[in-house]
Design an enzyme around this catalytic site. Structure first.
Site, PDB file in Angstrom:
ATOM      1  N   SER A  97       9.391  -2.796  -8.228  1.00 38.52           N
ATOM      2  CA  SER A  97       9.610  -1.714  -7.272  1.00 38.52           C
ATOM      3  C   SER A  97       8.686  -0.531  -7.555  1.00 38.52           C
ATOM      4  O   SER A  97       7.476  -0.675  -7.548  1.00 38.52           O
ATOM      5  CB  SER A  97      11.081  -1.298  -7.287  1.00 38.52           C
ATOM      6  OG  SER A  97      11.351  -0.347  -6.299  1.00 38.52           O
ATOM      7  N   ASP A 237       7.175   3.107  -1.250  1.00 37.15           N
ATOM      8  CA  ASP A 237       7.187   2.863  -2.688  1.00 37.15           C
ATOM      9  C   ASP A 237       6.476   1.548  -2.984  1.00 37.15           C
ATOM     10  O   ASP A 237       5.937   0.897  -2.083  1.00 37.15           O
ATOM     11  CB  ASP A 237       8.606   2.920  -3.246  1.00 37.15           C
ATOM     12  CG  ASP A 237       9.490   1.769  -2.787  1.00 37.15           C
ATOM     13  OD1 ASP A 237       9.144   1.112  -1.791  1.00 37.15           O
ATOM     14  OD2 ASP A 237      10.539   1.526  -3.418  1.00 37.15           O
ATOM     15  N   ASP A 239       7.158  -1.589  -3.750  1.00 34.40           N
ATOM     16  CA  ASP A 239       7.473  -2.844  -3.066  1.00 34.40           C
ATOM     17  C   ASP A 239       7.790  -2.621  -1.593  1.00 34.40           C
ATOM     18  O   ASP A 239       8.235  -3.537  -0.904  1.00 34.40           O
ATOM     19  CB  ASP A 239       8.612  -3.582  -3.767  1.00 34.40           C
ATOM     20  CG  ASP A 239       9.910  -2.778  -3.822  1.00 34.40           C
ATOM     21  OD1 ASP A 239       9.851  -1.534  -3.723  1.00 34.40           O
ATOM     22  OD2 ASP A 239      10.985  -3.393  -3.978  1.00 34.40           O
TER      23      ASP A 239
END
Length: 446
Positions: A97, A237, A239
């Site tokens: 992430s 962000d 991902d």
């Protein structure tokens, strides 16, 4: 095998590569998940340096148990949710992430993009690995390439109609993450003039961390929006499952205002439906939901709780102040790209600039999240609760940490899942009231 308690977290698998997370652990997670799921698994990976090798390791684990891996290609976390929902298969996303470059990990889901958390599979996966995964004595599975990014983009565009809106100038900052791969596919053919920032996929994040929740990572986007005279800025962000918005003046739009905006649009399509929000979302959200004829349901912070309550209430939409937005039409999963399309449609259908459009959804002043390291989390929470409990017209609840509602505002103080931290969020009628309440709580905490 290394210590699994360091990498198998409450909601995902994540750690520093290779010190905490390596091919052996990833392969074991793949084998355990396949054995638990008793099904083929669809997999997506991000652009991190270790993601190709982790895809290979995970696939080795799955296929060693006799199940196939459907390789849906390079993509965002919400592409993995789409693939899981569309194919009705368990899914895996190889990503860390928004974490720094040295991390990587796995997000898992059951068929239909249902979440896999500590109590819904991760605990069993860890137990299986620690006890030793039985050897499968049948034929191995195969790896089947099935790119799904185009299907994903077509599906998102079927949910939000942008034809006929006024043409928009849009700046998007992908932070060298997966938004740089997905945005051009999703936005292709739409009435927008897109200025890309850091769309080159680079897991070392050479420009800034792909974490738009941290204000310093929005500085470049804010400057570009002002410089180019854009109508709106979008930040994704790492991902690309979260989306943050800045207005035409380069000012960040509070995610709670985006929750209220999208909730209004979804209630127009499904009158009387339920909207889910969490304990740190602005109180403007339930107010606006009620004004638009909807029902509100409040839950703890975190995607597992959001998705669970959405399923329980058949909610049409759910939003968190962290920039996660969940849609019933998207298997109740979170997707920053679909949220972005809703915001672009709302702006394009209006004659107002973004700042004026969102002003009607922003009613109060918020502190943002303030983290404090404390020696005794439980004792500190008890001290704060005792301090406020004796006052008149005070409401307290312990749904998630401690929430205290006063006449002029409210605050939530909740512990971190992973560190000895207390996270404080304060909201009040105006800047002075917010600052007074914030400082009063921090004086107790610190």
């Amino acid at each position: 095998m290394q210590d699994l308690s360091k990498v198998i977290k409450a909601y995902d698998v994540r750690g520093v590569v290779p010190d905490e997370l390596d091919d052996a652990i990833v392969g074991a997670v793949g084998a355990a998940f396949a054995r638990l799921a008793q099904n083929d698994i669809v997999v997506v990976r991000d652009m991190r340096t270790s993601s190709p090798q982790f895809l290979a390791a995970f696939a080795e684990g799955v296929t060693s148990q006799g199940y196939d891996v459907i390789d849906a290609g390079l993509g965002s976390t919400d592409l993995a949710y789409f693939a899981s929902g569309k194919l009705d298969l368990p899914g895996a996303m190889i990503t860390a992430s928004h974490n720094p470059a040295k991390y990587n990990g796995l997000k898992l889901c059951w068929p239909g993009a249902k979440p896999v958390g500590q109590d819904t599979g991760l605990g069993q996966i860890r137990q299986l690995i620690e006890e030793g995964i039985p050897v499968h004595d049948g034929a191995r599975g195969s790896i089947i390439a099935r790119p799904m990014a185009d299907d994903y983009a077509a599906y998102l565009n079927s949910l939000v109609n942008l034809t006929g809106i006024r043409r928009l100038k849009v700046v998007a900052d992908a932070g060298n993450g997966m938004g740089g791969h997905m945005a051009p596919i999703v936005f292709a053919g739409l009435p927008i003039d897109l200025t890309p920032m850091y769309f080159e996929l680079d897991g070392s994040f050479p420009n800034h961390e792909a974490n738009p929740l941290d204000p310093k990572n929005l500085i470049d986007l804010q400057a570009k929006v002002r410089e180019s005279g854009a109508d709106i800025g979008l930040a994704f962000d790492g991902d690309a499952d979260r989306c943050f918005v800045v207005d035409e003046n380069g000012e960040p739009v509070p995610p709670s205002a985006i929750v209220a905006l999208i909730a209004t649009r979804e209630l127009a399509k499904a009158p009387g439906s339920t909207i889910v929000y969490n304990v740190i979302t602005s109180r403007a959200v339930p107010e606006i939901v009620a004004e638009n004829g909807g029902q509100s349901a409040r839950t703890r912070v975190g995607h597992v709780f959001m998705k669970s309550l959405m399923a329980e209430t058949d909610a049409v939409f759910g939003g968190e102040h962290s920039g996660h937005y969940y849609f019933r039409d998207f298997w109740r999963a979170d997707t920053g790209m679909l949220a972005a399309l809703h915001v672009l449609a709302a702006l394009g259908e209006s004659d107002l600039p973004m700042s004026k459009l969102v002003a009607q959804y922003s009613r109060y002043t918020a502190s943002g999240e303030i983290n404090t390291e404390v020696a005794g989390v439980a004792a500190t929470l008890a001290k704060v609760e005792e301090h406020f409990a004796g006052r008149e017209d005070v409401e307290l609840d312990r749904m998630d940490g401690l929430t205290v509602v006063l006449a002029t505002g409210w605050f939530n103080l909740r512990p971190s899942n992973t560190e000895p931290l207390l996270r404080l969020n304060v909201e009040a009628d105006n800047e002075t009231a917010m600052a007074d309440l914030r400082d009063e709580v921090l004086a107790l905490v610190r």
